[in-house]
Design a protein around this motif. Structure first.
Motif, PDB file in Angstrom:
ATOM      1  N   SER A   1       0.833  -1.208   0.000  1.00  0.00           N
ATOM      2  CA  SER A   1       0.000   0.000   0.000  1.00  0.00           C
ATOM      3  C   SER A   1       0.867   1.257   0.000  1.00  0.00           C
ATOM      4  O   SER A   1       0.595   2.217  -0.733  1.00  0.00           O
ATOM      5  CB  SER A   1      -0.924  -0.002   1.219  1.00  0.00           C
ATOM      6  OG  SER A   1      -1.834  -1.077   1.173  1.00  0.00           O
ATOM      7  N   LYS A   2       1.913   1.268   0.826  1.00  0.00           N
ATOM      8  CA  LYS A   2       2.796   2.437   0.890  1.00  0.00           C
ATOM      9  C   LYS A   2       3.530   2.652  -0.424  1.00  0.00           C
ATOM     10  O   LYS A   2       3.673   3.789  -0.895  1.00  0.00           O
ATOM     11  CB  LYS A   2       3.797   2.272   2.033  1.00  0.00           C
ATOM     12  CG  LYS A   2       3.180   2.331   3.415  1.00  0.00           C
ATOM     13  CD  LYS A   2       4.243   2.161   4.497  1.00  0.00           C
ATOM     14  CE  LYS A   2       3.638   2.244   5.895  1.00  0.00           C
ATOM     15  NZ  LYS A   2       4.670   2.043   6.955  1.00  0.00           N
ATOM     16  N   LEU A   3       3.987   1.557  -1.026  1.00  0.00           N
ATOM     17  CA  LEU A   3       4.709   1.668  -2.283  1.00  0.00           C
ATOM     18  C   LEU A   3       3.782   2.132  -3.401  1.00  0.00           C
ATOM     19  O   LEU A   3       4.169   2.945  -4.250  1.00  0.00           O
ATOM     20  CB  LEU A   3       5.324   0.308  -2.639  1.00  0.00           C
ATOM     21  CG  LEU A   3       6.267   0.242  -3.842  1.00  0.00           C
ATOM     22  CD1 LEU A   3       7.390   1.255  -3.698  1.00  0.00           C
ATOM     23  CD2 LEU A   3       6.828  -1.160  -3.990  1.00  0.00           C
TER      24      LEU A   3
ATOM     25  N   THR B   1       0.936  -3.776 -15.672  1.00  0.00           N
ATOM     26  CA  THR B   1       1.894  -3.457 -14.615  1.00  0.00           C
ATOM     27  C   THR B   1       1.236  -2.560 -13.571  1.00  0.00           C
ATOM     28  O   THR B   1       0.654  -1.535 -13.898  1.00  0.00           O
ATOM     29  CB  THR B   1       3.111  -2.737 -15.208  1.00  0.00           C
ATOM     30  OG1 THR B   1       3.690  -3.560 -16.198  1.00  0.00           O
ATOM     31  CG2 THR B   1       4.134  -2.450 -14.132  1.00  0.00           C
ATOM     32  N   ASP B   2       1.305  -2.967 -12.298  1.00  0.00           N
ATOM     33  CA  ASP B   2       0.734  -2.147 -11.238  1.00  0.00           C
ATOM     34  C   ASP B   2       1.811  -1.226 -10.672  1.00  0.00           C
ATOM     35  O   ASP B   2       2.985  -1.309 -11.019  1.00  0.00           O
ATOM     36  CB  ASP B   2       0.112  -3.018 -10.152  1.00  0.00           C
ATOM     37  CG  ASP B   2       1.103  -4.026  -9.564  1.00  0.00           C
ATOM     38  OD1 ASP B   2       2.308  -3.874  -9.827  1.00  0.00           O
ATOM     39  OD2 ASP B   2       0.658  -4.941  -8.864  1.00  0.00           O
ATOM     40  N   PHE B   3       1.393  -0.336  -9.787  1.00  0.00           N
ATOM     41  CA  PHE B   3       2.312   0.663  -9.258  1.00  0.00           C
ATOM     42  C   PHE B   3       3.408   0.024  -8.418  1.00  0.00           C
ATOM     43  O   PHE B   3       4.539   0.490  -8.405  1.00  0.00           O
ATOM     44  CB  PHE B   3       1.538   1.699  -8.439  1.00  0.00           C
ATOM     45  CG  PHE B   3       0.707   2.638  -9.269  1.00  0.00           C
ATOM     46  CD1 PHE B   3       1.276   3.765  -9.828  1.00  0.00           C
ATOM     47  CD2 PHE B   3      -0.631   2.371  -9.508  1.00  0.00           C
ATOM     48  CE1 PHE B   3       0.524   4.633 -10.608  1.00  0.00           C
ATOM     49  CE2 PHE B   3      -1.396   3.228 -10.280  1.00  0.00           C
ATOM     50  CZ  PHE B   3      -0.830   4.360 -10.838  1.00  0.00           C
TER      51      PHE B   3
ATOM     52  N   LEU C   1       8.737  -5.129  -6.616  1.00  0.00           N
ATOM     53  CA  LEU C   1       9.938  -4.570  -7.231  1.00  0.00           C
ATOM     54  C   LEU C   1       9.891  -3.048  -7.335  1.00  0.00           C
ATOM     55  O   LEU C   1      10.940  -2.391  -7.351  1.00  0.00           O
ATOM     56  CB  LEU C   1      10.146  -5.180  -8.621  1.00  0.00           C
ATOM     57  CG  LEU C   1      10.394  -6.687  -8.663  1.00  0.00           C
ATOM     58  CD1 LEU C   1      10.532  -7.164 -10.104  1.00  0.00           C
ATOM     59  CD2 LEU C   1      11.630  -7.067  -7.861  1.00  0.00           C
ATOM     60  N   GLY C   2       8.698  -2.468  -7.434  1.00  0.00           N
ATOM     61  CA  GLY C   2       8.602  -1.021  -7.551  1.00  0.00           C
ATOM     62  C   GLY C   2       9.443  -0.497  -8.701  1.00  0.00           C
ATOM     63  O   GLY C   2       9.405  -1.017  -9.809  1.00  0.00           O
TER      64      GLY C   2
ATOM     65  N   TYR D   1      15.819   3.886  -5.206  1.00  0.00           N
ATOM     66  CA  TYR D   1      15.038   2.913  -5.955  1.00  0.00           C
ATOM     67  C   TYR D   1      14.471   1.888  -4.962  1.00  0.00           C
ATOM     68  O   TYR D   1      14.825   1.882  -3.780  1.00  0.00           O
ATOM     69  CB  TYR D   1      15.907   2.228  -7.001  1.00  0.00           C
ATOM     70  CG  TYR D   1      16.204   3.080  -8.220  1.00  0.00           C
ATOM     71  CD1 TYR D   1      15.299   3.139  -9.281  1.00  0.00           C
ATOM     72  CD2 TYR D   1      17.383   3.820  -8.306  1.00  0.00           C
ATOM     73  CE1 TYR D   1      15.562   3.924 -10.406  1.00  0.00           C
ATOM     74  CE2 TYR D   1      17.658   4.610  -9.412  1.00  0.00           C
ATOM     75  CZ  TYR D   1      16.736   4.654 -10.465  1.00  0.00           C
ATOM     76  OH  TYR D   1      16.996   5.429 -11.562  1.00  0.00           O
ATOM     77  N   ASP D   2      13.611   1.009  -5.464  1.00  0.00           N
ATOM     78  CA  ASP D   2      12.967   0.029  -4.582  1.00  0.00           C
ATOM     79  C   ASP D   2      13.588  -1.363  -4.681  1.00  0.00           C
ATOM     80  O   ASP D   2      13.416  -2.184  -3.776  1.00  0.00           O
ATOM     81  CB  ASP D   2      11.469  -0.069  -4.921  1.00  0.00           C
ATOM     82  CG  ASP D   2      10.788   1.280  -4.849  1.00  0.00           C
ATOM     83  OD1 ASP D   2      10.849   1.903  -3.773  1.00  0.00           O
ATOM     84  OD2 ASP D   2      10.210   1.728  -5.866  1.00  0.00           O
TER      85      ASP D   2
END
Length: 389
Positions: free
Chosen positions: A149-151, A181-183, A265-266, A289-290
């Motif tokens: 959720s935070k990402l 692709t999601d966020f 992975l963000g 980066y994530d």
């Protein structure tokens, strides 16, 4: 003539209790009131407004506390398909587990078959699958869902929408290309380790104290889109924080275990040795980066094959599926991820040339290993004179 006060009554409040015996005169507008009546009405309204403002403030504080308490106590929703077992039967509660996790057998279900297909088509088609189970660990799931959720919010998405991965069981959504692709860039990736280490991960997550910064992408947890690559690490002997792997192999008769994990992975960057966290973004001294990869552009490709990915936060990983399998010939060197072949070939070429150079330098006979020093003419003359004496 003295002006008489009009009796003013504000209906519906406690502020204007009037004597029953007094006469009430109704007016259509405040303009019809006398000067003293207007002042009295204004004082009553101001007192009433002050009281109401105090009530509103008290209620606002109470509601805020209730919302905070509700938010802290509310558990992130589990995926809907967790309510059923491999036979499609509704689970009233989780089966008895070990420690904080429980395993639900799903081998014969469509969910289990989708996991088996991913395992086989990613390089392990010749392995014999013994069992497939889904891991239920509320503590790890809570940390993972909160991180997701935070990402999602950090990257401009709506965290309240949940994840499309939670709708369909197994890897069916990725397998059929139904996911955009999601966020958070959530993907199913393989992770290999010894059977005992796999059990520890199912219970408490990945222990980053075992990661070394000298790894190819730093001190991160490594994942692969190829099961054949992760298989190499499933064969490793036991290790702990006090003792690093010795390079030994488990007995050929022992069943092996591999995880198929949800990984967030963000935004992905290229990994390198020495990293202890994701690298900084360009032109920033604070934004990171994530995740990392040997091919960052493949992070959003659900059909990628032959690439490694790494994260530095345990909350970015949920070990959802565990496969138990046999592969009698696992002592042979397993296939190498295709993306690593050019780098390994170059390394082998340089190493071979270096070894050949060292061998050539060591081919002199033993009596020539230390060349004798050349004597000067003056030294020979002095020795000749001493002999003549």
């Amino acid at each position: 003539e003295e002006e008489e006060d009009d009796e003013v009554v504000v209906l519906g409040t406690r502020m204007a209790a009037r004597p029953v015996a007094e006469e009430v005169v109704e007016v259509s507008s405040a303009a019809d009131l006398s000067g003293k009546a207007k002042e009295k009405l204004l004082a009553q309204l101001m007192a009433q407004n002050k009281e109401l403002m105090g009530v509103v403030e008290s209620l606002s504080v109470q509601v805020a506390h209730e919302k905070k308490a509700a938010g802290e106590s509310r558990e992130p929703a589990r995926p809907g398909y967790w309510r059923r077992d491999g036979q499609g039967r509704k689970l009233e509660e989780d089966p008895p587990g070990r420690g904080r996790f429980a395993l639900v057998a799903i081998g014969e279900s469509a969910e289990g078959q989708s996991v088996a297909r991913r395992f086989a088509t990613a390089g392990m088609g010749d392995a014999e699958i013994v069992s497939i189970a889904r891991c239920h660990n509320d503590q790890l799931w809570r940390e993972f869902a909160t991180c997701r959720s935070k990402l999602t919010e950090k990257r401009g998405g709506d965290p309240s929408t949940g994840s499309r991965h939670d709708a369909l069981p197994g890897v069916e959504a990725e397998e059929n290309g139904h996911l955009a692709t999601d966020f958070a860039c959530e993907r199913y990736l393989f992770h290999g380790a010894s059977p005992r280490t796999i059990d520890a991960i199912l219970d408490g997550g990945i222990d980053f104290r075992l990661s070394l910064p000298t790894g190819a992408m730093g001190a991160c947890a490594y994942f692969a889109d190829q099961s054949s690559y992760s298989h190499n690490y499933c064969c490793m002997d036991e290790h702990s924080a006090e003792s690093r792997p010795t390079g030994g192999r488990l007995p050929a008769s022992q069943d092996l275990k591999m995880l198929l994990c949800r990984v967030l992975l963000g935004e992905c960057a290229r990994g390198r040795p020495g990293l202890r966290r994701p690298p900084l973004k360009p032109h920033s001294s604070t934004l990171l980066y994530d995740s990392v990869s040997n091919a960052p552009h493949e992070a959003t490709n659900y059909a990628s094959r032959g690439f490694m990915f790494g994260v530095f936060d345990n909350a970015q990983v949920y070990p959802e599926y565990v496969l138990v399998y046999r592969k009698p010939d696992y002592r042979a060197q397993p296939p190498v991820a295709p993306a690593l072949v050019p780098a390994l070939q170059a390394f082998a070429s340089v190493t071979s040339a270096h070894v050949q150079h060292m061998l050539n330098n060591n081919r002199r006979p033993s009596h020539q290993s230390k060349p004798s020093k050349k004597r000067s003419s003056s030294t020979r003359s002095r020795r000749a004179n001493r002999s003549a004496r």
